[in-house]
Design a protein around this motif. Sequence first.
Motif: not given
Length: 126
Positions: A34-40
């Motif tokens: 999620a961090e890598k994809l920019g999602a919370s």
Amino acid sequence: MERSPPYKTTNLTREQIKALASNFPLDILAEVLAEKLGASPSPTPQTNRQWYNTDPAYERLGLNSPEQLRRLKRRGLFRPGVDYRIVGSEFQFHITNCLARLAELPEKRRIFKNQPRSRRGKPSTT
């Protein structure tokens, strides 16, 4: 003094990355992705749920397929009313109890065969 990272920064193959990732808990991997994809990352609710239908239960028990779980039940490994129950037309498995049964030594397991129909989810009429 600068510390080196706890991992080697080499070019890993896809297979090596998959092998490394399989050693980590899923919640941590989901958070990193999620961090890598920019999602919370959505917080995973902590639940005390223990009874699961066949499809989600086999994964939680570490089995290979839902059919493997059904075969173990048919062979009498799981106890009716304790390890599994019938709700509607679905079998539900108690994860903690099933894990304990799977962890028992095979020679110490008591096998439950030929359960009467009344013992498989229907009230007794006698």
